[in-house]
Design a protein around this motif. Structure first.
Motif: not given
Length: 454
Positions: A160-171
């Motif tokens: 979950i932390q890795l998914i949210l990190l990738v999402e954070f970068a795109h956002k």
């Protein structure tokens, strides 16, 4: 007055000098406080130093241990098995509230009131669950089964932390790119931050090559540093390739720069967690290689290093829990994103409030702290998702404190002693992060008929 602690009036006990706080923030703070309390207890249970000090300084220690049926020298209250039982109680506590708070949309419902109050009763319930785990029959079967549950939950928390990190970068890139369409300043900021991120990543790669490798030996370190550096270069080239740019105009080097820095961090952390390699020198004495010489001096005061390092680590875990439980994060995991037309560029876009523009209108002052009731019109975060993340975090703490799969020899004093299980968990996390980011880039190419929004 003690009865006030059992209801929503608990905040009134705070000092008047405390700054005003939102109701949603105070609720999450209280659950985080419970999480910290149990985590500290787990660390104490894994400490042989604390156990020896208690034996020395507590009068009638032996009689007290027999009185509470914890063994002759309280051996049932220390070690990995005790941590498993306490974390089992904490995990059950958060999982129970996860089930209890499913599909709560209004903060005025009965279940929402229970979620936001009754703290003293919840503390008793948490203590009862943690204590009751010590009375589970057939302890060996329970520990063996719970170990696999803990490993699964711990890996899911990392995912979950890795998914949210990738999402954070795109956002991040999408938000600042939206601003670049109106002001040239945002284009300059994008270029500057991207340059800084890649400079940090390249500097980290060079420093690891200098300090964690040598001309002879260190083959593991050489291969992993080279592979991870190559992966960072590969995803950067993919992000700016014409085929990806045609399908995803918002893709750029900022996202790959964030991922590259995180990959370098995980690589450094993994190399630091690897068991030391030793060789015989010219005097036939064992010497440690493939680690920086200055790091050996830093680890002389083990208690200071362990205490400071453990505090930083669990502070990061707590930060991950709280940032992962916002409504934006829960929506991102379900694939819901703001459209580019509604993006408003801001320097601190990730610290945007949870969406209550008129929260200041609902301020209620009592004798204690000023509380802003920001959930008058509805919940500002998902209660069930909040508890589920803390449930997974409880399992992650359990596995981390007990050194994952090296639980039998685990001690908090040896928390930063290298083990292969921790090393490979960090390395696999690094590769999974790269794969997740790479999939967000190539998914529109692999499935051209589907609509992707990242």
């Amino acid at each position: 007055q003690l009865a006030c602690c059992c209801g929503t009036a608990a905040c009134a006990l705070c000092c008047k000098c405390c700054p005003k706080i939102k109701q949603s923030t105070s609720t999450r703070f209280m659950y985080a406080l419970y999480f910290i309390l149990v985590t500290i207890i787990c660390c104490v249970m894994m400490s042989t130093t604390v156990a020896n000090e208690m034996k020395t300084h507590i009068p009638f220690y032996k009689q007290m241990c027999k009185g509470i049926q914890a063994g002759e020298m309280c051996e049932k209250l220390v070690g990995y098995s005790a941590v498993y039982k306490v974390c089992f109680g904490m995990a059950c506590f958060f999982f129970l509230f996860f089930l209890f708070t499913i599909k709560i949309d209004s903060s005025k419902s009965c279940r929402a009131y229970i979620h936001n109050g009754f703290w003293f009763i919840k503390l008793i319930l948490l203590a009862a669950m943690c204590s009751g785990a010590f009375f589970i029959p057939d302890q060996d079967t329970f520990l063996n089964a719970w170990r696999y549950v803990g490993a699964t939950g711990g890996f899911l928390f990392i995912a979950i932390q890795l998914i949210l990190l990738v999402e954070f970068a795109h956002k991040w890139n999408k938000n600042w790119t939206a601003g670049a369409n109106h002001k040239q300043m945002w284009s300059g900021l994008l270029a500057l931050v991207t340059l800084i991120l890649y400079s940090v990543a390249v500097a980290a790669l060079v420093l690891m090559a200098l300090f964690y490798t040598r001309s002879e030996g260190c083959m593991y370190n050489k291969v992993l540093i080279g592979v991870n550096g190559g992966l960072c270069l590969f995803v950067s080239l993919v992000a700016i390739s014409p085929c990806v740019q045609n399908r995803q105009p918002h893709s750029g080097l900022l996202q790959s720069g964030v991922i590259s820095c995180y990959v370098m961090y995980l690589t450094f952390s993994a190399l630091s967690s690897k068991p030391p390699e030793t060789i015989l020198d010219e005097n036939n004495q064992n010497i440690t290689i493939c680690v920086p010489e200055f790091s050996q001096g830093l680890h002389r005061d083990e208690n200071l290093v362990t205490g400071l390092g453990t505090t930083i680590l669990f502070g990061c875990i707590l930060y991950s829990c709280l940032t992962s439980t916002t409504r934006a994060s829960s929506e991102a995991l379900r694939g819901l994103y703001a459209t580019p037309e509604t993006e408003v560029a801001r320097c601190c876009f990730c610290c945007m409030p949870d969406g209550d523009a008129d929260a200041e209108e609902h301020v209620e002052k009592r004798r204690g702290q000023t509380v802003i009731y920001d959930e008058k019109k509805g919940t500002v975060y998902s209660y069930a998702y909040f508890h589920f993340v803390f449930f997974l975090a409880s399992l992650y703490v359990m596995m981390t404190v007990t050194h994952w799969f090296h639980y039998e020899s685990a001690q908090i004093e040896k928390f930063f002693t290298g083990t292969w299980s921790i090393f490979w968990i960090k390395m696999v996390s690094c590769w999974v992060c790269v794969c997740l980011y790479l999939w967000t880039l190539i998914a529109p190419l692999c499935c051209p008929t589907r609509e992707f929004s990242v």
